[in-house]
Design a protein around this motif. Structure first.
Motif, PDB file in Angstrom:
ATOM      1  N   TRP A 264      -2.358  -3.364  10.074  1.00  0.00           N
ATOM      2  CA  TRP A 264      -1.704  -3.238   8.767  1.00  0.00           C
ATOM      3  C   TRP A 264      -1.452  -4.617   8.161  1.00  0.00           C
ATOM      4  O   TRP A 264      -1.139  -5.573   8.868  1.00  0.00           O
ATOM      5  CB  TRP A 264      -0.374  -2.511   8.902  1.00  0.00           C
ATOM      6  CG  TRP A 264      -0.516  -1.037   9.115  1.00  0.00           C
ATOM      7  CD1 TRP A 264      -0.765  -0.391  10.292  1.00  0.00           C
ATOM      8  CD2 TRP A 264      -0.425  -0.022   8.115  1.00  0.00           C
ATOM      9  NE1 TRP A 264      -0.844   0.960  10.093  1.00  0.00           N
ATOM     10  CE2 TRP A 264      -0.631   1.228   8.771  1.00  0.00           C
ATOM     11  CE3 TRP A 264      -0.184  -0.027   6.744  1.00  0.00           C
ATOM     12  CZ2 TRP A 264      -0.606   2.444   8.083  1.00  0.00           C
ATOM     13  CZ3 TRP A 264      -0.157   1.174   6.054  1.00  0.00           C
ATOM     14  CH2 TRP A 264      -0.370   2.391   6.718  1.00  0.00           C
TER      15      TRP A 264
ATOM     16  N   LYS B  35       4.164   3.686  10.988  1.00  0.00           N
ATOM     17  CA  LYS B  35       2.804   3.513  10.503  1.00  0.00           C
ATOM     18  C   LYS B  35       1.819   3.846  11.621  1.00  0.00           C
ATOM     19  O   LYS B  35       2.100   3.610  12.795  1.00  0.00           O
ATOM     20  CB  LYS B  35       2.574   2.071  10.040  1.00  0.00           C
ATOM     21  CG  LYS B  35       3.448   1.648   8.872  1.00  0.00           C
ATOM     22  CD  LYS B  35       3.179   0.188   8.520  1.00  0.00           C
ATOM     23  CE  LYS B  35       4.047  -0.273   7.362  1.00  0.00           C
ATOM     24  NZ  LYS B  35       3.804  -1.709   7.056  1.00  0.00           N
TER      25      LYS B  35
ATOM     26  N   TRP C 285       0.830  -1.197   0.000  1.00  0.00           N
ATOM     27  CA  TRP C 285       0.000   0.000   0.000  1.00  0.00           C
ATOM     28  C   TRP C 285       0.864   1.246   0.000  1.00  0.00           C
ATOM     29  O   TRP C 285       1.892   1.316   0.680  1.00  0.00           O
ATOM     30  CB  TRP C 285      -0.893  -0.004   1.232  1.00  0.00           C
ATOM     31  CG  TRP C 285      -1.817   1.177   1.326  1.00  0.00           C
ATOM     32  CD1 TRP C 285      -3.051   1.283   0.777  1.00  0.00           C
ATOM     33  CD2 TRP C 285      -1.581   2.415   2.010  1.00  0.00           C
ATOM     34  NE1 TRP C 285      -3.610   2.502   1.078  1.00  0.00           N
ATOM     35  CE2 TRP C 285      -2.721   3.213   1.834  1.00  0.00           C
ATOM     36  CE3 TRP C 285      -0.508   2.911   2.747  1.00  0.00           C
ATOM     37  CZ2 TRP C 285      -2.827   4.487   2.369  1.00  0.00           C
ATOM     38  CZ3 TRP C 285      -0.607   4.187   3.284  1.00  0.00           C
ATOM     39  CH2 TRP C 285      -1.754   4.961   3.096  1.00  0.00           C
TER      40      TRP C 285
ATOM     41  N   GLY D 111      -2.715  -2.553   3.181  1.00  0.00           N
ATOM     42  CA  GLY D 111      -2.733  -1.228   3.778  1.00  0.00           C
ATOM     43  C   GLY D 111      -3.354  -1.198   5.161  1.00  0.00           C
ATOM     44  O   GLY D 111      -3.453  -2.220   5.838  1.00  0.00           O
ATOM     45  N   PRO D 112      -3.792  -0.010   5.602  1.00  0.00           N
ATOM     46  CA  PRO D 112      -4.381   0.137   6.935  1.00  0.00           C
ATOM     47  C   PRO D 112      -5.809  -0.382   6.993  1.00  0.00           C
ATOM     48  O   PRO D 112      -6.537  -0.334   6.011  1.00  0.00           O
ATOM     49  CB  PRO D 112      -4.336   1.654   7.161  1.00  0.00           C
ATOM     50  CG  PRO D 112      -4.421   2.227   5.780  1.00  0.00           C
ATOM     51  CD  PRO D 112      -3.693   1.274   4.884  1.00  0.00           C
TER      52      PRO D 112
END
Length: 239
Positions: free
Chosen positions: A110, A84, A45, A114-115
């Motif tokens: 994560w 992050k 991501w 991605g998140p």
């Protein structure tokens, strides 16, 4: 509100797009996250350069990033030791006060996609509002309505499958939908949608679903959400 609560990690694999249940009538194509930003089906991501608010998820360990929704509501994003985001504090009920306090916190998980905003509050974190710390934080520009706009059905499904929280307007009525929220403590998170507003309005209009495809069948007035999701005005979008 105290965020020092016991935390038990939920099985969030069902919210990954790759493992989510799909129906026969809608095949989900890969959704590209910006040009060269990776896709929902592979690749690391990266923040979408066309969405400034994506920058809040990455930063210097220990810093807090400050951003605002289109309605002027504060979001504080804490950056963990790996650079992050590990949790956020939202100073909004997202139009769903029946299930959201102001403020409320989300842990952020994560993976390669991605998140992912969890419905769980962050473990061992006590929220303390401090005006001085806000002034010293890193400011992140908000997305415009155009940048929050859902470009495709897959774009919306991606947002829901990553635990996104959305407020949108259609024909003068505000709605809110969520990709990862629990109806009651200890229950598995699901997806939900309702008219935004009071708890009474939430209760009369809320519907709960297990997949984004099911949620897209919700009727917004006389229209099916699937048919208008790329036309609605998106006021707030957390993913």
């Amino acid at each position: 509100m105290n965020y020092e609560r016991r935390f038990e990690k939920e099985d969030l694999e069902s919210y990954r797009i790759g493992s989510a249940t799909r129906t026969e009538y809608d095949i989900m194509e890969p959704y590209l996250i910006g040009k060269g930003g990776g896709s929902a089906y592979g690749g690391k991501w990266k923040p979408n350069p066309n969405k400034p608010q994506d920058q809040r998820f990455l930063g210097e360990p220990g810093e807090t990033k400050v951003s605002y929704t289109s309605k002027g509501e504060l979001i504080e994003t804490h950056i963990g030791s790996d650079g992050k985001a590990d949790f956020e504090i939202h100073h909004t009920d997202h139009g769903f006060p029946k299930y959201h306090d102001i403020p409320h916190a989300h842990q952020i998980f994560w993976d390669d996609l991605g998140p992912h905003l969890s419905h769980e509050e962050h473990p061992s974190k006590q929220y303390v509002w401090n005006a001085r710390s806000i002034k010293m934080s890193t400011f992140v520009p908000s997305n415009s309505y155009e940048q929050n706009h859902f470009q495709s059905i897959s774009d919306f499904k991606w947002c829901m499958c990553r635990g996104g929280e959305v407020q949108f307007e259609w024909n003068g009525i505000m709605y809110c939908c969520f990709g990862c929220i629990s109806q009651s403590p200890g229950t598995k998170p699901r997806m939900a949608i309702a008219q935004a507003g009071s708890e009474e309005l939430n209760a009369r209009t809320e519907k709960w679903y297990d997949t984004a495809d099911e949620l897209l069948e919700y009727m917004v007035g006389e229209d099916r959400l699937r048919d208008v999701i790329t036309k609605v005005k998106v006021w707030e979008r957390t993913i």
